[in-house]
Design a protein around this motif. Structure first.
Motif, PDB file in Angstrom:
ATOM      1  N   GLY A 146       0.780  -1.500  -0.225  1.00  0.00           N
ATOM      2  CA  GLY A 146       0.200  -0.478  -0.224  1.00  0.00           C
ATOM      3  C   GLY A 146       0.672   0.896  -0.273  1.00  0.00           C
ATOM      4  N   GLU A 147       2.495   1.285  -0.108  1.00  0.00           N
ATOM      5  CA  GLU A 147       3.460   1.988  -0.017  1.00  0.00           C
ATOM      6  C   GLU A 147       2.681   2.616  -1.883  1.00  0.00           C
ATOM      7  OE1 GLU A 147       7.672   3.879   1.380  1.00  0.00           O
ATOM      8  OE2 GLU A 147       6.785   1.036   1.165  1.00  0.00           O
ATOM      9  N   GLY A 148       3.373   3.921  -1.687  1.00  0.00           N
ATOM     10  CA  GLY A 148       3.166   4.900  -3.351  1.00  0.00           C
ATOM     11  C   GLY A 148       2.337   3.875  -3.939  1.00  0.00           C
ATOM     12  N   LEU A 149       2.316   3.174  -5.591  1.00  0.00           N
ATOM     13  CA  LEU A 149       2.155   2.905  -5.887  1.00  0.00           C
ATOM     14  C   LEU A 149       1.773   1.339  -5.802  1.00  0.00           C
ATOM     15  CD1 LEU A 149       3.167   4.047  -9.580  1.00  0.00           C
ATOM     16  CD2 LEU A 149       1.047   4.739  -7.990  1.00  0.00           C
ATOM     17  N   GLU A 150       2.594   0.762  -4.855  1.00  0.00           N
ATOM     18  CA  GLU A 150       1.962  -0.836  -4.577  1.00  0.00           C
ATOM     19  C   GLU A 150       0.918  -1.158  -3.587  1.00  0.00           C
ATOM     20  OE1 GLU A 150       4.745  -3.976  -1.671  1.00  0.00           O
ATOM     21  OE2 GLU A 150       4.809  -1.730  -1.401  1.00  0.00           O
ATOM     22  N   THR A 151       0.150  -2.194  -4.386  1.00  0.00           N
ATOM     23  CA  THR A 151      -1.111  -2.637  -4.181  1.00  0.00           C
ATOM     24  C   THR A 151      -1.127  -3.307  -2.520  1.00  0.00           C
ATOM     25  OG1 THR A 151      -1.245  -4.597  -5.362  1.00  0.00           O
ATOM     26  CG2 THR A 151      -1.862  -2.527  -6.221  1.00  0.00           C
ATOM     27  N   ILE A 152      -2.044  -3.313  -2.286  1.00  0.00           N
ATOM     28  CA  ILE A 152      -2.181  -4.379  -0.301  1.00  0.00           C
ATOM     29  C   ILE A 152      -2.321  -5.406  -1.136  1.00  0.00           C
ATOM     30  CG2 ILE A 152      -3.474  -4.342   1.300  1.00  0.00           C
ATOM     31  CD1 ILE A 152      -4.944  -1.596   1.678  1.00  0.00           C
ATOM     32  N   LYS A 153      -1.601  -6.096  -0.530  1.00  0.00           N
ATOM     33  CA  LYS A 153      -1.309  -7.866  -0.891  1.00  0.00           C
ATOM     34  C   LYS A 153      -2.148  -8.570  -0.046  1.00  0.00           C
ATOM     35  CE  LYS A 153       2.922  -6.623  -2.932  1.00  0.00           C
ATOM     36  NZ  LYS A 153       4.174  -7.483  -2.407  1.00  0.00           N
ATOM     37  N   PHE A 154      -3.351  -9.609  -0.675  1.00  0.00           N
ATOM     38  CA  PHE A 154      -4.680 -10.499   0.677  1.00  0.00           C
ATOM     39  C   PHE A 154      -3.299 -11.072   1.745  1.00  0.00           C
ATOM     40  CE2 PHE A 154      -6.835 -13.765   1.626  1.00  0.00           C
ATOM     41  CZ  PHE A 154      -7.744 -12.754   2.367  1.00  0.00           C
ATOM     42  N   ASP A 155      -2.862 -12.105   0.829  1.00  0.00           N
ATOM     43  CA  ASP A 155      -1.619 -12.968   1.418  1.00  0.00           C
ATOM     44  C   ASP A 155      -0.593 -12.067   2.822  1.00  0.00           C
ATOM     45  OD1 ASP A 155      -0.354 -11.779  -0.797  1.00  0.00           O
ATOM     46  OD2 ASP A 155       0.891 -13.676  -1.253  1.00  0.00           O
ATOM     47  N   ARG A 156      -0.319 -11.405   2.233  1.00  0.00           N
ATOM     48  CA  ARG A 156       1.191 -10.112   3.196  1.00  0.00           C
ATOM     49  C   ARG A 156      -0.248  -9.868   4.966  1.00  0.00           C
ATOM     50  NH1 ARG A 156       3.468 -12.451  -0.394  1.00  0.00           N
ATOM     51  NH2 ARG A 156       5.164 -11.988  -1.513  1.00  0.00           N
ATOM     52  N   VAL A 157      -1.277  -9.309   4.149  1.00  0.00           N
ATOM     53  CA  VAL A 157      -2.834  -8.983   5.005  1.00  0.00           C
ATOM     54  C   VAL A 157      -2.502 -10.266   6.073  1.00  0.00           C
ATOM     55  CG1 VAL A 157      -5.065  -7.872   5.585  1.00  0.00           C
ATOM     56  CG2 VAL A 157      -3.640  -7.158   3.712  1.00  0.00           C
ATOM     57  N   LEU A 158      -3.258 -11.406   5.644  1.00  0.00           N
ATOM     58  CA  LEU A 158      -2.784 -12.549   6.057  1.00  0.00           C
ATOM     59  C   LEU A 158      -2.257 -13.010   7.345  1.00  0.00           C
ATOM     60  CD1 LEU A 158      -4.955 -15.082   6.710  1.00  0.00           C
ATOM     61  CD2 LEU A 158      -4.527 -16.021   4.917  1.00  0.00           C
ATOM     62  N   ARG A 159      -0.812 -13.250   6.296  1.00  0.00           N
ATOM     63  CA  ARG A 159       0.437 -13.546   6.934  1.00  0.00           C
ATOM     64  C   ARG A 159       0.540 -12.586   8.656  1.00  0.00           C
ATOM     65  NH1 ARG A 159       5.778 -13.631   3.076  1.00  0.00           N
ATOM     66  NH2 ARG A 159       5.356 -10.992   3.482  1.00  0.00           N
ATOM     67  N   PHE A 160      -0.089 -11.829   8.375  1.00  0.00           N
ATOM     68  CA  PHE A 160       0.527 -10.294   9.444  1.00  0.00           C
ATOM     69  C   PHE A 160       0.350 -10.824  10.361  1.00  0.00           C
ATOM     70  CE2 PHE A 160      -0.155  -7.224  12.076  1.00  0.00           C
ATOM     71  CZ  PHE A 160       1.411  -6.464  12.089  1.00  0.00           C
ATOM     72  N   LYS A 161      -1.085 -11.018  10.240  1.00  0.00           N
ATOM     73  CA  LYS A 161      -2.579 -11.001  10.970  1.00  0.00           C
ATOM     74  C   LYS A 161      -2.183 -12.994  11.454  1.00  0.00           C
ATOM     75  CE  LYS A 161      -6.353  -9.258   9.485  1.00  0.00           C
ATOM     76  NZ  LYS A 161      -7.943  -9.408   8.700  1.00  0.00           N
ATOM     77  N   GLN A 162      -1.681 -13.944  11.123  1.00  0.00           N
ATOM     78  CA  GLN A 162      -1.006 -15.440  11.575  1.00  0.00           C
ATOM     79  C   GLN A 162       0.338 -14.557  12.444  1.00  0.00           C
ATOM     80  OE1 GLN A 162      -0.652 -17.435   7.919  1.00  0.00           O
ATOM     81  NE2 GLN A 162      -2.793 -18.379   8.263  1.00  0.00           N
ATOM     82  N   TYR A 163       1.203 -14.494  11.958  1.00  0.00           N
ATOM     83  CA  TYR A 163       2.166 -13.780  12.902  1.00  0.00           C
ATOM     84  C   TYR A 163       2.053 -13.010  14.190  1.00  0.00           C
ATOM     85  CZ  TYR A 163       5.545 -16.548   9.764  1.00  0.00           C
ATOM     86  OH  TYR A 163       6.515 -17.523   9.274  1.00  0.00           O
ATOM     87  N   PHE A 164       1.388 -11.913  13.924  1.00  0.00           N
ATOM     88  CA  PHE A 164       1.689 -10.973  15.176  1.00  0.00           C
ATOM     89  C   PHE A 164       0.502 -11.430  15.912  1.00  0.00           C
ATOM     90  CE2 PHE A 164       4.764  -9.487  12.537  1.00  0.00           C
ATOM     91  CZ  PHE A 164       5.526  -9.173  13.723  1.00  0.00           C
TER      92      PHE A 164
END
Length: 367
Positions: A146-164
């Motif tokens: 989500g930084e700049g032109l980078e899109t939010i990645k659903f798998d990255r969102v899920l991975r963050f929730k699982q780890y933290f």
């Protein structure tokens, strides 16, 4: 040992004690000095909650920086974060520690193996002080995209929730509830209904990006649906705050620097949360980054105390590491010169073809 030191050249007699004193000051005494300057917040009621805010630590990764010294840079950054965090925890004895996103510098681009390694480093730096300390984590754009032109990645969102173990709501009964607001993905927590008790808990919004910076539909939805008592955010790497009225949002909000001047670096701000609710005023704090690798000279941690209807807030400023590294670099200059002279002497003695040679000037024998 004493005789060996006395036999050293004058340069080493001066250089070695200076270097030892500099290391002692930069690596220990400076942290002790800053901790003595921090403000003390004393509880006045039984319903007192202390909160430590950690913003934008962005532990370094192994992909973006390809310089030869990157292992040393990662080591020094991790070590500085761990030392300052430990000092801040010892000073505050927090009931809650809130991490306001951008926990990793390359979290959104890391593969699963790299992310696991970064997570191990992170928990080693920012460990849980006690079993009763509540740890709250929210993601930033460097964690999920989500930084700049980078899109939010659903798998990255899920991975963050699982780890933290990211939660939408964290309740500190019966006084507080923390709500996770994600301006990056423009999402609100699903569980937004406050307690039905006579005295409802104060609502504390946690957001990586400032909420009141923009007067857009998302901001108005956050204010109207969640009715925050106070907002804590990060992302801008600076210490800022704003107090404004809802009706003045359309005119633009002016964030003011907080505790950045020399005379007010350790000032404690105090607000009455009930008064802010009655007057429909909005309050938001932007917590500064705690990492010197973000390019900011002023780094530190946010420290808040909810004591009855009162909110107190201050910044725990830490050492300016860039100055220390600059001094270390200067100390290397005379060492390089001396080592260069030594190597020149060695090369001249053993490999230089121009060195003087012993010659035999005896007369040649007669034929």
């Amino acid at each position: 040992m004493k005789r060996s030191f006395c036999r050293l050249p004058l340069f080493w007699k001066i250089y070695l004690p200076t270097l030892a004193g500099l290391i002692l000051y930069n690596e220990y005494l400076i942290h002790l000095y800053h901790s003595f300057q921090w403000a003390e917040l004393q509880c006045e009621t039984d319903s007192c909650v202390k909160i430590l805010f950690v913003a934008d630590p962005q532990i370094l990764g192994n992909t973006f920086d390809k310089k030869l010294y990157w292992p040393l840079a990662n080591f020094d950054s991790d070590r500085h974060l761990k030392r300052t965090y430990k000092r801040a925890v010892q000073h505050t004895s927090p009931d809650v520690i809130c991490f306001l996103g951008d926990l990793m510098d390359e979290g959104s681009v890391a593969n699963d193996v790299q992310f696991a390694a970064y997570f191990t480093r992170f928990v080693n730096i920012f460990s849980q002080p006690t079993a009763n300390t509540i740890m709250v984590y929210i993601p930033g754009d460097n964690d999920i995209g989500g930084e700049g032109l980078e899109t939010i990645k659903f798998d990255r969102v899920l991975r963050f929730k699982q780890y933290f173990n990211e939660q939408e709501e964290t309740a500190i009964e019966p006084m507080l509830r923390f709500l996770n607001v994600n301006r990056i993905s423009m999402t609100l927590p699903l569980s937004t209904t406050p307690s039905t008790e006579e005295q409802q808990p104060y609502t504390v919004l946690l957001s990586h990006m400032p909420i009141l910076r923009w007067a857009d539909p998302f901001t108005y939805k956050v204010i109207d649906d969640l009715q925050p008592s106070v907002i804590f955010s990060a992302h801008e790497h600076k210490s800022l705050y704003v107090k404004t009225h809802r009706n003045q949002l359309a005119q633009g909000t002016n964030f003011v620097s907080l505790n950045t001047e020399r005379g007010s670096r350790h000032e404690v701000l105090e607000f009455n949360l009930d008064y802010l609710k009655d007057t429909r005023e909005l309050l938001e704090f932007v917590v500064p980054t705690c990492s010197y690798r973000m390019g900011e000279m002023k780094i530190g941690y946010g420290y808040a105390m909810f004591d009855g209807e009162k909110l107190r807030y201050t910044v725990l400023w830490t050492a300016q590491r860039f100055y220390q590294l600059a001094v270390y670099s200067m100390m290397l200059i005379p060492l390089k010169l001396v080592c260069g002279q030594i190597w020149c002497g060695v090369l001249k003695r053993y490999w230089c073809c121009c060195r003087k040679r012993n010659r035999n000037y005896l007369p040649l024998p007669l034929a």
